[in-house]
Design a protein around this motif. Structure first.
Motif, PDB file in Angstrom:
ATOM      1  N   ASN A  75      -3.323  54.697 -68.031  1.00 59.87           N
ATOM      2  CA  ASN A  75      -2.840  56.061 -68.296  1.00 59.87           C
ATOM      3  C   ASN A  75      -1.643  56.500 -67.473  1.00 59.87           C
ATOM      4  N   ILE A  76      -0.766  55.568 -67.110  1.00 61.66           N
ATOM      5  CA  ILE A  76       0.509  55.953 -66.504  1.00 61.66           C
ATOM      6  C   ILE A  76       1.428  56.321 -67.666  1.00 61.66           C
ATOM      7  N   LYS A  77       1.948  57.535 -67.651  1.00 65.44           N
ATOM      8  CA  LYS A  77       2.835  57.987 -68.726  1.00 65.44           C
ATOM      9  C   LYS A  77       4.203  57.341 -68.591  1.00 65.44           C
ATOM     10  N   TYR A  78       4.740  56.937 -69.742  1.00 67.03           N
ATOM     11  CA  TYR A  78       6.124  56.485 -69.805  1.00 67.03           C
ATOM     12  C   TYR A  78       6.662  56.800 -71.187  1.00 67.03           C
ATOM     13  N   TYR A  79       7.964  56.722 -71.309  1.00 70.25           N
ATOM     14  CA  TYR A  79       8.626  57.132 -72.544  1.00 70.25           C
ATOM     15  C   TYR A  79       9.457  55.973 -73.094  1.00 70.25           C
ATOM     16  N   VAL A  80       9.473  55.898 -74.428  1.00 68.95           N
ATOM     17  CA  VAL A  80      10.179  54.811 -75.101  1.00 68.95           C
ATOM     18  C   VAL A  80      11.133  55.389 -76.144  1.00 68.95           C
ATOM     19  N   THR A  81      12.002  54.520 -76.652  1.00 68.56           N
ATOM     20  CA  THR A  81      12.976  54.923 -77.664  1.00 68.56           C
ATOM     21  C   THR A  81      12.362  54.837 -79.059  1.00 68.56           C
ATOM     22  N   ASP A  82      13.122  55.253 -80.043  1.00 64.67           N
ATOM     23  CA  ASP A  82      12.669  55.231 -81.440  1.00 64.67           C
ATOM     24  C   ASP A  82      12.354  53.815 -81.923  1.00 64.67           C
ATOM     25  N   ASN A  83      13.116  52.829 -81.478  1.00 69.44           N
ATOM     26  CA  ASN A  83      12.938  51.471 -81.985  1.00 69.44           C
ATOM     27  C   ASN A  83      11.946  50.636 -81.169  1.00 69.44           C
ATOM     28  N   PHE A  84      11.223  51.236 -80.250  1.00 74.08           N
ATOM     29  CA  PHE A  84      10.274  50.507 -79.409  1.00 74.08           C
ATOM     30  C   PHE A  84       9.201  49.819 -80.255  1.00 74.08           C
ATOM     31  N   HIS A  85       8.620  50.551 -81.178  1.00 74.74           N
ATOM     32  CA  HIS A  85       7.529  49.981 -81.982  1.00 74.74           C
ATOM     33  C   HIS A  85       8.023  48.842 -82.863  1.00 74.74           C
TER      34      HIS A  85
ATOM     35  N   PRO B 284      16.849  49.339 -70.971  1.00 72.43           N
ATOM     36  CA  PRO B 284      15.468  49.069 -70.600  1.00 72.43           C
ATOM     37  C   PRO B 284      14.530  49.594 -71.696  1.00 72.43           C
ATOM     38  N   PRO B 285      13.388  48.961 -71.868  1.00 71.38           N
ATOM     39  CA  PRO B 285      12.494  49.366 -72.952  1.00 71.38           C
ATOM     40  C   PRO B 285      11.743  50.665 -72.683  1.00 71.38           C
ATOM     41  N   PHE B 286      11.792  51.182 -71.443  1.00 70.39           N
ATOM     42  CA  PHE B 286      11.033  52.394 -71.123  1.00 70.39           C
ATOM     43  C   PHE B 286      11.730  53.186 -70.034  1.00 70.39           C
ATOM     44  N   SER B 287      11.247  54.405 -69.870  1.00 70.97           N
ATOM     45  CA  SER B 287      11.670  55.256 -68.761  1.00 70.97           C
ATOM     46  C   SER B 287      10.444  56.034 -68.303  1.00 70.97           C
ATOM     47  N   LEU B 288      10.357  56.307 -67.024  1.00 69.81           N
ATOM     48  CA  LEU B 288       9.250  57.126 -66.533  1.00 69.81           C
ATOM     49  C   LEU B 288       9.488  58.605 -66.797  1.00 69.81           C
TER      50      LEU B 288
ATOM     51  N   ARG C 236      13.780  61.693 -71.060  1.00 68.45           N
ATOM     52  CA  ARG C 236      15.190  62.077 -71.032  1.00 68.45           C
ATOM     53  C   ARG C 236      15.981  61.192 -71.985  1.00 68.45           C
ATOM     54  N   GLY C 237      17.067  61.707 -72.496  1.00 64.89           N
ATOM     55  CA  GLY C 237      17.963  60.947 -73.360  1.00 64.89           C
ATOM     56  C   GLY C 237      17.246  60.371 -74.566  1.00 64.89           C
ATOM     57  N   LYS C 238      17.397  59.082 -74.761  1.00 67.56           N
ATOM     58  CA  LYS C 238      16.800  58.387 -75.904  1.00 67.56           C
ATOM     59  C   LYS C 238      15.292  58.198 -75.765  1.00 67.56           C
ATOM     60  N   TYR C 239      14.787  58.341 -74.566  1.00 69.01           N
ATOM     61  CA  TYR C 239      13.370  58.081 -74.298  1.00 69.01           C
ATOM     62  C   TYR C 239      12.553  59.351 -74.554  1.00 69.01           C
ATOM     63  N   GLN C 240      12.103  59.498 -75.793  1.00 70.02           N
ATOM     64  CA  GLN C 240      11.429  60.724 -76.201  1.00 70.02           C
ATOM     65  C   GLN C 240       9.957  60.526 -76.574  1.00 70.02           C
ATOM     66  N   HIS C 241       9.548  59.305 -76.863  1.00 74.34           N
ATOM     67  CA  HIS C 241       8.195  59.048 -77.355  1.00 74.34           C
ATOM     68  C   HIS C 241       7.284  58.636 -76.202  1.00 74.34           C
ATOM     69  N   GLU C 242       6.256  59.446 -75.973  1.00 75.39           N
ATOM     70  CA  GLU C 242       5.358  59.211 -74.844  1.00 75.39           C
ATOM     71  C   GLU C 242       4.351  58.117 -75.165  1.00 75.39           C
ATOM     72  N   ARG C 243       4.122  57.270 -74.181  1.00 78.24           N
ATOM     73  CA  ARG C 243       3.079  56.240 -74.237  1.00 78.24           C
ATOM     74  C   ARG C 243       2.358  56.241 -72.898  1.00 78.24           C
TER      75      ARG C 243
END
Length: 188
Positions: free
Chosen positions: A91-101, A67-71, A74-81
């Motif tokens: 302004n709902i926080k979620y986290y994405v992986t390094d290759n999201f951008h 999945p492209p995000f996680s709420l 954790r794990g690969k999902y380290q970058h906050e958006r």
């Protein structure tokens, strides 16, 4: 139609009936069918079905896709958006992986689609949390009514009155309704 689709001659039933009755009915003219033409026609009837099946297999996501995000961070999902798109809660926080951008960063339609998915997942999470908090509150109320001693009932009643329904409050603030349990179902 079923018999024709599976290659059974529609005159087959008439011929069998004529054999049973001794042929007393007037004979129907027999048509000679080219067996090869029938087989090609049957294959042509399957082509649209085969194309639909092929397209459905191609469009299915692979087992390895993530999945492209996680709420949660954790794990690969380290970058906050945070959600920013129009028509979604901001302004709902979620986290994405390094290759999201690299995958989605330049496509506003994809970002808006992901923001809607984040909002839906966040709303569902709040609904479940609200339900769980309401259940906890009801358990405290039950303990307050049916506790063994007066002291246990008083303590449970105090916990019941002090118990906060934070997820329900947040659900109401962000989405304009509070989830209530009615006969085991969510009502809003």
């Amino acid at each position: 139609i079923f018999n024709m689709f599976f290659g059974i001659d529609p005159n087959h039933r008439r011929a069998a009936q004529a054999r049973r009755t001794g042929g007393h009915r007037r004979a129907q003219p027999r048509h000679v069918h080219n067996v090869h033409a029938n087989q090609i026609q049957q294959l042509i009837q399957f082509v649209p079905l085969l194309i639909l099946m092929l397209l459905s297999f191609i469009s299915l996501p692979t087992q390895n896709s993530e999945p492209p995000f996680s709420l949660d961070n954790r794990g690969k999902y380290q970058h906050e958006r945070v959600t920013k798109s129009s028509n979604v809660v901001k302004n709902i926080k979620y986290y994405v992986t390094d290759n999201f951008h690299a995958k989605y960063g330049r496509d506003p339609y994809s970002i808006a689609r992901i923001d809607r998915a984040v909002e839906n997942e966040f709303k569902t999470s709040l609904q479940y949390s609200c339900y769980a908090q309401q259940e906890q509150q009801q358990n405290l109320k039950h303990q307050a009514r049916y506790g063994r001693s007066r002291q246990q009932r008083d303590q449970a009643m105090e916990r019941y009155h002090n118990f906060r329904l934070d997820a329900c409050d947040q659900l109401e603030d962000l989405f304009g309704y509070r989830t209530q349990r009615a006969g085991g179902f969510y009502v809003h």
